[in-house]
Design an enzyme around this catalytic site. Structure first.
Site, PDB file in Angstrom:
ATOM      1  NE  ARG A 121      -0.637  -0.161   5.013  1.00  0.00           N
ATOM      2  CZ  ARG A 121      -0.261  -1.286   5.595  1.00  0.00           C
ATOM      3  NH1 ARG A 121      -0.451  -2.446   4.954  1.00  0.00           N
ATOM      4  NH2 ARG A 121       0.300  -1.282   6.792  1.00  0.00           N
ATOM      5  CE1 TYR A 122       1.835   3.151   4.499  1.00  0.00           C
ATOM      6  CE2 TYR A 122       2.797   0.988   4.922  1.00  0.00           C
ATOM      7  CZ  TYR A 122       1.990   2.045   5.318  1.00  0.00           C
ATOM      8  OH  TYR A 122       1.350   2.001   6.528  1.00  0.00           O
ATOM      9  CB  THR A 123       5.908   0.164  -2.877  1.00  0.00           C
ATOM     10  OG1 THR A 123       5.039  -0.975  -3.001  1.00  0.00           O
ATOM     11  CG2 THR A 123       6.770  -0.006  -1.634  1.00  0.00           C
TER      12      THR A 123
END
Length: 923
Positions: A121-123
């Site tokens: 979800r961050y990359t």
């Protein structure tokens, strides 16, 4: 159950297990673990790239969340866990995992230290530019398509790649009953190999290796040796050794200290774990000499610094790191990939052939597709051109038609004037733009043109602005371009050479855009780490006791003492054991150990365990395969590697001309002798020999090359008479002189050339005639200007100039070398020395003294000598050895206390005795 099943079939459980497991195994092999040899991708990689392509997640467009890509992949194409898919994406985005990244990642995608990537979800990700070359022409029916897991989508069975990805990025996976591990390679080199194979399909694997020398890892490093590469390329299986790139340099402010700098690591090595391992080895003292360890890696590159203590040799520490850590690791190559849906082990040529064959099929299918599309477009343009050349009748026909359908039918039914396109059609061929499935009634026929339904529909959809003269010219120009394109496509399909030329052009374009320099260096000859590489090169004192115990100690452990000093204990003696042999040797040298039974054994100096001065050492029977009652009687230092390189390793030269083959001793009567000289010297070729002497006075000369091939069980050096033993051996060049000393204080000096070359099995010839109860105790090869230092068992000794010893014929009794009487006892040793050198003396109780030669009086032959070592009443001298140091005087290191005074007093006492310096009969 009977109500649910229409039929129940009894099945043998063994057969069912076999079939079910086979089905499962093939599912894993084909559908999960092994890459396709054509595109080098496993299904999960292929599905990820296809999903990103369908999302429009291209290299020149904004990044998308990794979770978005993962969701599409598992929702449409890959019914497995999201973790497996995300791990695949992460690996394709790591510059240290793939030689050429297929995914461009933004965010934390892990590190070479083993750090995990951030959550999906961050990359963010997008396709790398290179990845588009794997999917190029996918929409042109270049590959087969298969349904996804639920039949709602179609996915490509293989990618129409322009890149030989199986070799370029490699692959690894574990299936059922098989595995694959393919290293990455340099793109430019692999393409060069493909082009060479296209030019000459008969190239061998070895010839292809001129273009593809070996793997090229993303983390660089050094491949140690080509043997594993050659084996893997020939057979599909092999082992290569990868080393970190490290240099030893002097520290700027270290006061002469060295440090090791590591800038590249072996492929897939975790840097953080490596550093932890080194620290652990230092803590456990398995690796010594390291004072500090730190990681200075940053965004500019890798840099691990290992600082060493003062005096440590950087290369030795580095070799220990190679041996005990993964700074040198093994990469096992196992090239298993799917060919026609079946797992196969491939060699280098097989992999290139599969890719070239795939490219031929892709380009052919693409050309067929483009030809069909070009003909369809040309067919439409042809109809529009006919309509524009008959614009007024066409407009009138359309205006008069009540409906579009009727207008279409009337356009099809009318025969139209075709002069505008007839010339172009004739030049290109009547069927140039004719679709393959077009009915024969349509097209150019009998000088007229009959429109097809597709052409009629296109005319009806023609916009009014296309009726202008400029648009008319554009249409005819486009039609001509289509005709030219069709001609080129037909040439590609009909001319195999042109097809291969197209493939070549595309490969060269890929190389020009994405090719880069090789990262991994290949060392042609494998540098195997031996024990010698892990040992610091230094001079060592090697001792062997009468009881058969061996040990080594650094030469620096002994300081020079004045003559007559009591010395330091060299070893702990038990059961009245004492040191019998002493040799100062380089720690990397090879020792030839001659035994009492005439055999020779090989040992490296470092193989003899190091022990303290008071330690007894290790039993020789634990180091050498000695028989019961067999003991070592002589040691000799050689450079075995140089000997093998220069002279080979002939097992037996017994049949050389002039060699003595019989096992009998040749009597001295064979050589005519005169007073002081030998009448005739036998001319011999110069070379390296081992000259040996036995206690019974026998000597023998054997080529050194016969001792250049070590045998674990030893080798016969010479045959002995019953009761005889070998007492000395030396390396000569065939033109030296030999001096033999007996226990009775006699010496004989003769030319080595009077002793013929003999094989190992010969007994030798008589060197010195001995009296009853006498034996040889020393053999010397005199050097010009040398002095002979003799020592008796009661600790007395002297120096005598070499010129005082006359030459005599071989086999005589000799002349007096030193007076042997009740005071001196028997002669125990003789060595040749030079001014400024030092000697070591050892007693049977283990006392060792190191003293300067200059402190021993210079006198004639027939003298008693002075005190060399102070012995107890029940102690005798058993060993004397010359010590040679590289340079420098040690005056400042000499002890000035009690031992010095004691030695000087002893010297005065000895020299005051009248008998000590009395000259006698020189004969």
């Amino acid at each position: 159950m009977g109500e649910l099943a229409k039929e129940i079939l009894p099945v043998n459980i063994e057969d069912e297990l076999k079939q079910s497991y086979l089905d499962y195994a093939m599912s894993v092999i084909v559908g999960r673990a092994l890459p396709d040899a054509r595109d080098g991708l496993k299904p999960v990689h292929r599905r990820v790239l296809y999903a990103m392509s369908e999302l429009g997640n291209d290299w020149n467009k904004p990044y998308k969340k990794s979770a978005r890509v993962v969701g599409d992949v598992i929702g449409k194409y890959h019914p497995h866990g999201d973790t497996a898919v995300y791990d695949t994406i992460v690996r394709m985005a790591q510059p240290f995992s793939l030689r050429y990244m297929l995914v461009d990642g933004q965010g934390n995608f892990g590190s070479v230290d083993g750090d995990n990537a951030a959550a999906m979800r961050y990359t963010e990700v997008r396709m790398a530019k290179l990845a588009h070359e794997l999917l190029a022409d996918l929409e042109k029916e270049t590959v087969d398509w298969v349904p996804n897991y639920d039949g709602t989508e179609q996915i490509p069975a293989v990618m129409p790649t322009k890149i030989p990805n199986l070799l370029v990025n490699g692959s690894s996976g574990i299936a059922v009953g098989m595995a694959t591990n393919i290293p990455p390679h340099n793109l430019g080199e692999v393409i060069d190999g493909c082009l060479a194979l296209m030019d000459n399909p008969d190239l061998t694997v070895d010839e292809l290796m001129q273009y593809i020398p070996g793997p090229d890892f993303p983390t660089a490093g050094i491949i140690n040796g080509r043997a594993g590469i050659i084996e893997a390329y020939r057979t599909g299986r092999g082992r290569i050794y990868i080393r970190a790139r490290a240099v030893v340099e002097e520290m700027e402010k270290g006061g002469g200290r060295e440090q090791i700098i590591i800038t590249e690591l072996p492929y897939q090595l975790n840097k953080a774990r490596l550093i932890e391992k080194i620290a652990e080895l230092v803590k456990e003292k398995k690796i010594e000499g390291i004072s500090e360890l730190r990681d200075e890696s940053d965004k500019d590159g890798m840099r691990v610094v290992i600082e060493l203590r003062r005096g440590e040799v950087g290369e030795v520490v580095l070799n220990n790191l190679y041996a005990q850590t993964q700074l040198q690791s093994v990469f096992g190559i196992n090239v298993v990939a799917l060919v026609d849906g079946q797992p196969r082990t491939l060699n280098l040529k097989d992999m290139l052939e599969v890719f070239v064959r795939h490219r031929r099929e892709v380009v052919t299918r693409r050309t067929v597709y483009e030809l069909r599309k070009a003909r369809e477009r040309g067919h439409i343009l042809e109809g529009q051109a006919v309509a524009l050349s008959n614009i007024d009748p066409v407009i009138e026909l359309i205006k008069s038609s009540p409906t579009p359908a009727e207008a279409k039918e009337r356009l099809i039914a009318t025969a139209w004037e075709s002069s505008a396109v007839e010339a172009m059609v004739e030049r290109a061929g009547a069927d140039a733009c004719r679709p393959e499935d077009l009915d024969p009634q349509y097209g150019l026929r009998d000088g007229k043109y009959y429109l097809s339904p597709e052409q009629a529909q296109a005319i009806l959809e023609l916009r009014l602005h296309r009726l202008t003269g400029l648009e008319h010219e554009k249409l005819l120009s486009e039609y001509q371009e289509i005709l030219n394109l069709i001609g080129e496509l037909i040439r590609i399909l009909t001319n195999p050479a042109r097809l291969m030329e197209v493939i070549r052009e595309e490969l060269e374009a890929v190389k020009a855009e994405f090719g880069d320099a090789r990262r991994t260096e290949i060392v042609a000859s494998q540098v195997d780490l031996t024990i010698a590489d892990l040992i610091t090169e230094e001079d060592r004192v090697v001792t062997i006791s009468h009881g058969g115990y061996a040990k080594s100690q650094p030469l620096a452990a002994y300081q020079a003492q004045r003559r007559g000093g009591k010395g330091k204990s060299a070893t702990g003696m038990k059961d009245e054991d004492y040191i019998e042999h002493l040799l100062v040797a380089n720690s990397h040298a090879t020792l030839l150990l001659f035994s009492s039974k005439g055999k020779v054994y090989w040992l490296r100096t470092f193989e003899i365990p190091e022990a303290s001065r008071t330690a007894r050492g290790r039993p020789l029977v634990n180091l050498l395969p000695l028989d019961e009652g067999e003991r070592i009687t002589a040691m000799l230092q050689i450079d075995l590697e140089a000997l093998q390189q220069n002279g080979g390793a002939d097992d037996d030269l017994d049949e050389a001309e002039g060699a003595v083959l019989e096992g009998e001793v040749v009597e001295a009567a064979e050589v005519e002798e005169v007073e002081g000289e030998t009448a005739e010297l036998v001319a011999e070729p110069t070379g390296a020999y081992i000259f040996m002497a036995t206690a019974f006075g026998t000597v023998k000369k054997t080529p050194l090359v016969q001792f250049s091939r070590p045998r674990s069980s030893g080798l016969i050096a010479l045959k002995l008479e019953e009761g005889d033993t070998l007492i000395a051996a030396a390396i000569t060049d065939g033109a030296k002189e030999v001096m033999l000393f007996s226990s009775a204080g006699k010496v004989i000096r003769f030319a080595e050339s009077v002793v013929r070359i003999m094989g190992r099995n010969a007994r030798g010839v008589r060197g010195m005639r001995l009296g009853k109860g006498q034996q040889l105790i020393s053999m010397l090869i005199p050097e010009s200007g040398a002095q002979i230092l003799t020592a008796s068992e009661r600790g007395f000794g002297k120096r005598t100039p070499l010129s005082k010893f006359p030459r005599r014929g071989r086999g005589g009794q000799g002349v007096i070398a030193m007076v042997t009487n009740e005071r001196n006892g028997a002669l125990i040793a003789a060595v040749q020395v030079q001014e400024g050198e030092e000697i070591m003396l050892i007693s049977d109780q283990g006392t060792l003294v190191r003293t300067r030669v200059d402190e021993v009086s210079l006198s004639g032959r027939n003298t008693q000598g002075v005190t060399l070592i102070k012995l107890a009443s029940d102690e005798v001298l058993v060993g004397l050895e010359r010590v040679q140091e590289p340079s420098g005087g040690d005056d400042e290191d000499l002890p000035e206390g009690e031992e010095a005074a004691e030695s000087l007093g002893e010297s005065a006492e000895s020299e005051s005795e009248p008998a000590a310096e009395a000259e006698g009969n020189e004969e």
